[in-house]
Motif scaffolding. Structure first.
Motif, mmCIF file in Angstrom:
data_model
loop_
_atom_site.group_PDB
_atom_site.id
_atom_site.type_symbol
_atom_site.label_atom_id
_atom_site.label_comp_id
_atom_site.label_asym_id
_atom_site.label_seq_id
_atom_site.Cartn_x
_atom_site.Cartn_y
_atom_site.Cartn_z
ATOM 1 N N ILE A 1 2.791 -25.096 -2.491
ATOM 2 C CA ILE A 1 2.362 -26.185 -1.621
ATOM 3 C C ILE A 1 1.663 -25.641 -0.379
ATOM 4 O O ILE A 1 0.586 -26.123 0.006
ATOM 5 C CB ILE A 1 3.571 -27.048 -1.222
ATOM 6 C CG1 ILE A 1 4.109 -27.794 -2.453
ATOM 7 C CG2 ILE A 1 3.200 -28.042 -0.112
ATOM 8 C CD1 ILE A 1 5.468 -28.438 -2.231
ATOM 9 N N THR B 1 -5.532 -34.552 2.752
ATOM 10 C CA THR B 1 -4.419 -35.489 2.630
ATOM 11 C C THR B 1 -3.237 -34.846 1.906
ATOM 12 O O THR B 1 -3.398 -33.826 1.208
ATOM 13 C CB THR B 1 -4.840 -36.738 1.838
ATOM 14 O OG1 THR B 1 -5.167 -36.345 0.494
ATOM 15 C CG2 THR B 1 -6.047 -37.405 2.479
ATOM 16 N N ILE B 2 -2.087 -35.448 2.059
ATOM 17 C CA ILE B 2 -0.906 -34.995 1.329
ATOM 18 C C ILE B 2 -1.147 -35.110 -0.174
ATOM 19 O O ILE B 2 -0.731 -34.241 -0.954
ATOM 20 C CB ILE B 2 0.331 -35.816 1.745
ATOM 21 C CG1 ILE B 2 0.763 -35.448 3.170
ATOM 22 C CG2 ILE B 2 1.493 -35.578 0.771
ATOM 23 C CD1 ILE B 2 1.311 -34.046 3.328
ATOM 24 N N ASP B 3 -1.821 -36.175 -0.595
ATOM 25 C CA ASP B 3 -2.121 -36.338 -2.019
ATOM 26 C C ASP B 3 -2.978 -35.197 -2.540
ATOM 27 O O ASP B 3 -2.760 -34.703 -3.656
ATOM 28 C CB ASP B 3 -2.836 -37.681 -2.258
ATOM 29 C CG ASP B 3 -1.897 -38.870 -2.098
ATOM 30 O OD1 ASP B 3 -0.687 -38.689 -2.306
ATOM 31 O OD2 ASP B 3 -2.386 -39.966 -1.772
ATOM 32 N N ALA C 1 -0.774 -32.142 -2.857
ATOM 33 C CA ALA C 1 0.097 -32.282 -4.019
ATOM 34 C C ALA C 1 -0.670 -32.001 -5.311
ATOM 35 O O ALA C 1 -0.181 -31.288 -6.204
ATOM 36 C CB ALA C 1 0.695 -33.683 -4.057
ATOM 37 N N GLU C 2 -1.875 -32.545 -5.416
ATOM 38 C CA GLU C 2 -2.669 -32.329 -6.628
ATOM 39 C C GLU C 2 -3.036 -30.859 -6.786
ATOM 40 O O GLU C 2 -2.928 -30.306 -7.886
ATOM 41 C CB GLU C 2 -3.937 -33.178 -6.566
ATOM 42 C CG GLU C 2 -4.809 -33.054 -7.808
ATOM 43 C CD GLU C 2 -6.047 -33.927 -7.744
ATOM 44 O OE1 GLU C 2 -6.851 -33.868 -8.691
ATOM 45 O OE2 GLU C 2 -6.217 -34.665 -6.750
ATOM 46 N N SER D 1 4.310 -33.490 -7.100
ATOM 47 C CA SER D 1 4.192 -34.877 -6.670
ATOM 48 C C SER D 1 4.078 -34.947 -5.150
ATOM 49 O O SER D 1 4.437 -34.007 -4.425
ATOM 50 C CB SER D 1 5.407 -35.678 -7.129
ATOM 51 O OG SER D 1 6.559 -35.257 -6.422
ATOM 52 N N ARG D 2 3.596 -36.081 -4.680
ATOM 53 C CA ARG D 2 3.529 -36.327 -3.237
ATOM 54 C C ARG D 2 4.915 -36.207 -2.607
ATOM 55 O O ARG D 2 5.078 -35.616 -1.536
ATOM 56 C CB ARG D 2 2.947 -37.724 -3.016
ATOM 57 C CG ARG D 2 2.950 -38.206 -1.579
ATOM 58 C CD ARG D 2 2.499 -39.659 -1.502
ATOM 59 N NE ARG D 2 2.600 -40.171 -0.150
ATOM 60 C CZ ARG D 2 1.657 -40.088 0.771
ATOM 61 N NH1 ARG D 2 0.519 -39.482 0.465
ATOM 62 N NH2 ARG D 2 1.827 -40.583 1.977
ATOM 63 N N ARG D 3 5.918 -36.754 -3.294
ATOM 64 C CA ARG D 3 7.281 -36.706 -2.777
ATOM 65 C C ARG D 3 7.764 -35.261 -2.644
ATOM 66 O O ARG D 3 8.461 -34.916 -1.679
ATOM 67 C CB ARG D 3 8.207 -37.489 -3.707
ATOM 68 C CG ARG D 3 9.661 -37.497 -3.254
ATOM 69 C CD ARG D 3 10.520 -38.322 -4.191
ATOM 70 N NE ARG D 3 11.906 -38.304 -3.784
ATOM 71 C CZ ARG D 3 12.881 -38.913 -4.434
ATOM 72 N NH1 ARG D 3 12.615 -39.610 -5.531
ATOM 73 N NH2 ARG D 3 14.129 -38.847 -4.002
ATOM 74 N N VAL E 1 6.037 -32.628 -1.957
ATOM 75 C CA VAL E 1 5.457 -32.018 -0.756
ATOM 76 C C VAL E 1 6.343 -32.318 0.450
ATOM 77 O O VAL E 1 6.677 -31.424 1.240
ATOM 78 C CB VAL E 1 4.025 -32.534 -0.511
ATOM 79 C CG1 VAL E 1 3.492 -32.007 0.823
ATOM 80 C CG2 VAL E 1 3.101 -32.124 -1.642
ATOM 81 N N PHE E 2 6.752 -33.561 0.573
ATOM 82 C CA PHE E 2 7.579 -33.951 1.721
ATOM 83 C C PHE E 2 8.973 -33.336 1.660
ATOM 84 O O PHE E 2 9.509 -32.887 2.678
ATOM 85 C CB PHE E 2 7.683 -35.476 1.802
ATOM 86 C CG PHE E 2 6.457 -36.135 2.347
ATOM 87 C CD1 PHE E 2 6.156 -36.062 3.701
ATOM 88 C CD2 PHE E 2 5.600 -36.822 1.513
ATOM 89 C CE1 PHE E 2 5.019 -36.677 4.217
ATOM 90 C CE2 PHE E 2 4.460 -37.444 2.016
ATOM 91 C CZ PHE E 2 4.163 -37.372 3.376
ATOM 92 N N LYS F 1 2.106 -33.130 6.789
ATOM 93 C CA LYS F 1 0.950 -32.226 6.794
ATOM 94 C C LYS F 1 1.029 -31.192 7.915
ATOM 95 O O LYS F 1 0.661 -30.024 7.725
ATOM 96 C CB LYS F 1 -0.339 -33.043 6.908
ATOM 97 C CG LYS F 1 -1.595 -32.222 6.691
ATOM 98 C CD LYS F 1 -2.827 -33.096 6.483
ATOM 99 C CE LYS F 1 -3.223 -33.831 7.735
ATOM 100 N NZ LYS F 1 -4.564 -34.447 7.613
#
Length: 212
Positions: free
Chosen positions: A24, A41-43, A46-47, A52-54, A56-57, A63
């Protein structure tokens, strides 16, 4: 059997979690350099990381946390949770008795750091104009660099190596400017200097400006 297997499974989970964090953070660092901090972006992170976006968090955070870890790991050259000042090689350097050798070694160390960090530092400087989290991180990193300069110059002064008419705080300011990653960007990135030329320039300029 069950009790004996738990430490192994726990260690494996820790390794997997750390590997995910690395992916990440590496993805974020690459995107920040390619696209800039604000547009990333976070998305997108993640990609790029394949999570997944989740994730990352949960694994890293927002960010700003990705940028901080990317900066810290790039500065250190690894993801070990040990401050630069506390690392054995830096401790040995600071314990030496020759002020000229100390200053030369410190300049060489910072030249190597800036070789890794300059591009990401530029991202942070640009981001600080638009994002308060990035501005706070830039202020923190600038403060840490200044404190590192004060520590080294203080040691040079204790060893009797500082120019007698030079105030230690002024000397620390000179050293801080020399190791600013922006200087690497200008000399190596803009002017096309070889890294060795840049590192030698730091050492010679520091010696002429600071040493008795």
């Amino acid at each position: 059997m069950t009790g004996g297997g738990r430490p192994y499974r726990s260690a494996l989970r820790d390794e997997q979690s750390q590997a995910t964090r690395r992916r990440i953070v590496d993805a974020g660092a690459s995107l920040f350099v390619e696209s800039g901090y604000v547009p990333t972006t976070i998305d997108a992170i993640a990609e790029r990381a394949g999570v997944s976006r989740r994730t990352v968090f949960t694994a890293v955070g927002a960010k700003a946390a990705v940028l901080k870890l990317a900066f810290d790991w790039t500065l250190a050259g690894d993801d070990e949770p040990v401050a630069i000042a506390d690392r054995p090689e830096v401790q040995r350097m600071m314990q030496g008795g020759d002020p000229a050798e100390l200053l030369a070694a410190w300049m060489a160390m910072n030249a190597a750091i800036n070789r890794r960090l300059a591009t990401l530092h530029h991202v942070l400087v640009v981001a600080a104009d638009a994002d308060p989290d990035a501005a706070a991180l830039l202020a923190t990193t600038d403060g840490q660099r200044a404190e590192g300069a004060r520590a080294v110059i203080g040691r040079v002064a204790d060893l009797g190596g500082l120019q007698p008419d030079l105030d230690p705080e002024q000397a620390a300011a000179i050293a801080d400017v020399l190791i600013d990653p922006t200087l690497y960007q200008r000399l190596v990135g803009t002017w096309g200097w070889r890294f060795e030329t840049y590192a030698g320039h730091l050492q010679r300029t520091a010696a002429m400006s600071l040493l008795a």
